[in-house]
Design an enzyme around this catalytic site. Structure first.
Site, PDB file in Angstrom:
ATOM      1  CD  GLU B 170      -3.186   0.648   2.201  1.00 52.47           C
ATOM      2  OE1 GLU B 170      -2.889   0.118   3.181  1.00 52.47           O
ATOM      3  OE2 GLU B 170      -4.311   0.864   1.902  1.00 52.47           O
ATOM      4  CG  HIS B 191       6.659 -30.096   2.343  1.00 45.16           C
ATOM      5  ND1 HIS B 191       6.902 -31.177   2.183  1.00 45.16           N
ATOM      6  CD2 HIS B 191       7.329 -29.634   3.551  1.00 45.16           C
ATOM      7  CE1 HIS B 191       7.706 -31.767   2.977  1.00 45.16           C
ATOM      8  NE2 HIS B 191       8.046 -30.786   3.928  1.00 45.16           N
ATOM      9  CE  LYS B 305     -11.825   2.892   2.242  1.00 50.26           C
ATOM     10  NZ  LYS B 305     -11.379   3.778   2.898  1.00 50.26           N
TER      11      LYS B 305
END
Lengths: 317, 317
Positions: B170, B191, B305
């Site tokens: 960010e 793994h 938003k």
């Protein structure tokens, strides 16, 4: 994960009498698994408990360490499917036994998987979702998009992202090729990652997953917060807001000309999860075919294992 | 994370009487936070509980929605530090109040952070770890390594990876720049991801974190598993195996000419975590300086938003 403190908390003596362990290793000798098994057996014996009643497992056929330990400790083993290892074993007893214990019907998972497979076997090539997905991923990799983001919009699918990450990375990360899978989670990563996704470099392919009929969760009612600024929440559920945010992120990515795929599941059940597990396995195997790579091996992992084993035996001398 | 089913489980009526909520929003109007607060207030009132005793929070000064709700519901608010938002607020009450409730001494966290800051203020430029780290990250970004992997080798630092991911993404994902932070966890991701790291493209910088004096965890004893193949485990702790595996991954990366940094912490305590939080904040801010980017804003997040809010108000009409 292998972690001393975490495993110590798990081996708390008071809980041990009510704890069962399932040990899974195809080779029957995985270092982390053998270490955890050894510590669990040590703790069970110290607590005076019968190891035969507290441990069971899944191991590959043929002679191996896990089979030897199981015989001495007297606990039962299920057979590990031959030829299906690691990331591809999720639809065998390796994935389905824990699923069953958590209340998921393994039959429904296999049915969902079977439907995804039927679709692959029967649909015209240009309409097979996993083939389209693989072609899309490879096309974007060819355009210098070396990162593939998987972003489900529900907590229930957070762990799917971790399985997918292994599936994609380990199957395709060979010969200097392969893209980097990144798992994100909506909506929380809107606050964490979306600035980078929209404002950063155009080096990623985005895969959003939503579930249409998932549990909507609680609703906000007016009497609880009767102030004008919150009127938009009146009678709305958390699920509605999450759904709106998923569409918002999809739209924002599109408006910024970022490549984005939206996978909508009907719901999050054993059946639909089985379907998507098989979908992603097929997509990965087809991608490997397009890249001329063996999807099923993981040669580079051995290198670290050899070094670790050498360090362990040196320091014990 | 905002999720209907997860929040429903949390609002289980039987537990509600023993539950306290802390609401944190600098703007005092974050959609997800306001939604969760509204649902919590609804559930508390339905259960006949006094909201003033079950909710508290942290909000920015000045008039805002959270302050209005707190006043009506009668619950107390702490002030949110002016000018320190989101990812940088971890060393203020936003991060330290939850830490305190989980048994971590906030003073020790701040002391650790203060030491990292002193080092930055007082050391010769060429010896400041955060400046060296920033220069290294930017240098590798310039060599087409657009991915930065953070891989701690302890469960205790798993969440640090998620905070770091937001901090780096960010703060720097702007103007088409910024590298993609990827969080991994050792040893489990040996793994899952190491095949890609060693065998895939050379497009990543690796940052391994280990802790020298962490809790070693249980030991494997001979009487529990007296078979020759497990003799290498006799008397060894889980912590020893984890440490060996961390060095093995570091060595394997180096042998494959992959750029790797090893950060060794003394331990995992409030003090050392405070130190590393400040270290990474400084490293990020210095990197932003080198990139000529404002580390403190997140302009692209607004776009999503606005779309979400529009969708919510349209569907309610």
């Amino acid at each position: 994960n292998l972690d001393g403190q975490s495993f110590d908390l798990l081996l708390d003596e008071a809980q041990l009498a009510h704890t069962k362990f399932i040990v899974v290793s195809k080779s029957g000798g995985t270092a982390e698994t053998m270490m955890q098994l050894s510590c669990a057996l040590t703790a069970l014996k110290k607590a005076g408990l019968d190891t035969a009643k507290h441990v069971s497992g899944i191991a590959g056929s043929g002679s191996n360490t896990l089979r030897d330990v199981a015989e001495r400790a007297g606990f039962p083993l299920l057979p590990h499917a031959d030829g299906i290892g690691g990331r591809f074993a999720v639809l065998t007893n390796v994935g389905l036994l824990p699923a069953l214990l958590m209340g998921v019907d393994p039959i429904s998972v296999r049915q969902g998987a079977s439907e995804a497979l039927s679709c692959f076997m029967e649909a015209p090539v240009a309409e097979i979702p996993s083939a389209i997905g693989a072609a899309m991923q490879i096309a974007h990799a060819g355009k210098n998009r070396n990162i593939s983001v998987l972003m489900p919009y529900t907590d229930r699918l957070e762990r799917l992202g971790f399985w997918y990450r292994q599936l994609w990375a380990e199957s395709l990360g060979k010969d200097g090729l392969g893209t980097c899978p990144v798992n994100a989670l909506g909506p929380v990563d809107q606050h964490s990652q979306v600035q980078l996704y929209l404002g950063g470099p155009d080096d990623k392919l985005y895969n959003l997953i939503t579930a249409k009929n998932q549990h909507p969760g609680p609703k906000a009612l007016a009497e609880a917060c009767d102030i004008p600024e919150l009127s938009w929440l009146q009678g709305r559920s958390i699920g509605e807001l999450v759904a709106a945010e998923a569409i918002a992120t999809f739209t924002a990515l599109k408006e910024n000309a970022r490549p984005v795929r939206h996978i909508e599941m009907q719901d999050v059940t054993g059946h639909s999860v089985g379907y998507i597990l098989m979908h992603f396995m097929l997509e990965t195997i087809i991608a490997a075919g397009l890249m001329d790579i063996d999807a099923f091996d993981q040669p580079a992992v051995e290198q670290g294992k050899i070094i670790a084993k050498k360090l362990m035996s040196e320091s014990s001398n």
